[in-house]
Motif scaffolding. Structure first.
Motif: not given
Length: 364
Positions: A165, A169, A181, A183, A197
């Motif tokens: 993620p 991002e 970011s 998560p 996120d």
């Protein structure tokens, strides 16, 4: 029909009911920054420990100030009951990356865990920064900001990257507010997983080939500022669950100024804009639905993060919107919750403390 009825009755908070009689017991202790909770394949309660960082030379400045250093103290822990209802705890996966200051408090590491399939679990590893910020932390630091598949069985333990993620991002920046970011929550699905996120204010999907896409973006809201006037408050989503109607439900912590009553629960149907499902909460850190389909909301700080008070709250919302605080006064900076097959609620407590974290069992 059920979802529509619930959405109508829950939009505005109703008066709180008197707390029912509850029994609270500590079934695990000595945990390092315990966060998200799930029910495992064998009925055990499985939780993510964000760890306590480390004393390595792989360090960076924290966005909150001070220096944080990388260690391999993050873990996935299972808590189960055996003979005479005695509870035992064991770390089924250890050696996961963790960032924290010297006291180990408020660590960044494994923030959540969810069953994935074939005895595996998926965990979300926090970051709190840009994907480039990982490079100063060496090879192991590159795991931060990712979702990772972990497994522990008679053949040993295994860990493999599943999605990133943070990198997503960095490439897409879905909320268009600059790359950031963290998560924080993950949920295994039949198609792969979805992850919240908190830094990117988004819900993303990860398919079984690790390809990623944006499911939802959670908007800023204008709220009263601490010095008067109106300021833009970011959403900071922290939790995702599947509701009784099959939709996703996402709870928000909110960003500064962390107004009391300013947090909401959103209902998300892929392909549609998020809608407000329930409002009037404070600093939501996790949500769940009980066996009767009632919403459970876990507040990290019921009086607001800006107050400095770490008293948390577990709130149950019935289908008419009536709210009941469960086990009032028993929660301190809680981090995650899950509902067991027996109807008991399992909550991680003291989620920002190293070595002092707990897992509570709450029975009503």
């Amino acid at each position: 029909m059920l979802a529509g009825a619930l959405a109508v009755t829950m939009l505005a908070p109703a008066a709180a009911n008197a707390a029912p009689r509850t029994w609270v017991s500590v079934i695990a202790h000595g945990l390092d920054n315990p966060r998200g909770v799930t029910i495992g394949y064998d009925g055990a309660v499985v939780l993510a420990e964000a760890g306590r960082g480390g004393r390595s030379d792989k360090c960076r400045e924290s966005p909150e100030g001070g220096k944080v250093c990388l260690g391999l103290s993050g873990a996935i822990t299972a808590v189960s009951t055996g003979r005479r209802d005695a509870w035992t705890q064991r770390r089924i996966v250890s050696g996961l990356p963790s960032l924290a200051g010297r006291d180990g408090a408020s660590a960044v590491g494994p923030h959540d865990v969810s069953p994935y399939g074939d005895g595996e679990y998926i965990t979300a590893l926090g970051l709190g920064g840009t994907p480039q910020s990982r490079f100063d932390l060496g090879l192991l630091g590159l795991m931060l900001g990712q979702t990772v598949i972990v497994k522990s069985d008679r053949n040993g333990r295994s860990t493999r990257s599943f999605g990133d993620p943070a990198a997503y991002e960095g490439r897409r920046d879905p909320d268009r507010q600059g790359v950031d970011s963290n998560p924080y929550s993950v949920l295994g699905t039949r198609d792969g997983a979805v992850a919240v996120d908190a830094g990117g204010n988004s819900l993303v999907a990860i398919d079984r080939r690790s390809a990623m896409s944006t499911v939802a973006v959670f908007p800023n809201r204008m709220v009263a500022g601490p010095s008067g006037g109106r300021v833009a408050m970011q959403a900071v989503p922290t939790s995702v669950v599947r509701g009784p109607d099959g939709a996703f439900y996402v709870g928000q912590l909110t960003g500064a100024p962390f107004p009391v009553g300013g947090a909401r629960v959103y209902r998300v149907v892929p392909g549609q804009r998020p809608t407000v499902f329930a409002r009037g909460f404070t600093n939501i850190v996790d949500i769940a639905f009980d066996r009767q389909g009632r919403l459970l909301v876990l507040e990290l700080a019921k009086n607001g993060l800006a107050s400095g008070d770490q008293t948390g709250a577990l709130i149950r919302v019935d289908r008419r919107g009536n709210r009941t605080e469960l086990a009032p006064g028993r929660l301190t900076a809680p981090g995650g919750l899950a509902v067991g097959g027996d109807g008991a609620v399992y909550v991680t407590n003291r989620s920002t403390s190293a070595g002092r974290g707990e897992l509570l069992r709450i029975v009503m």
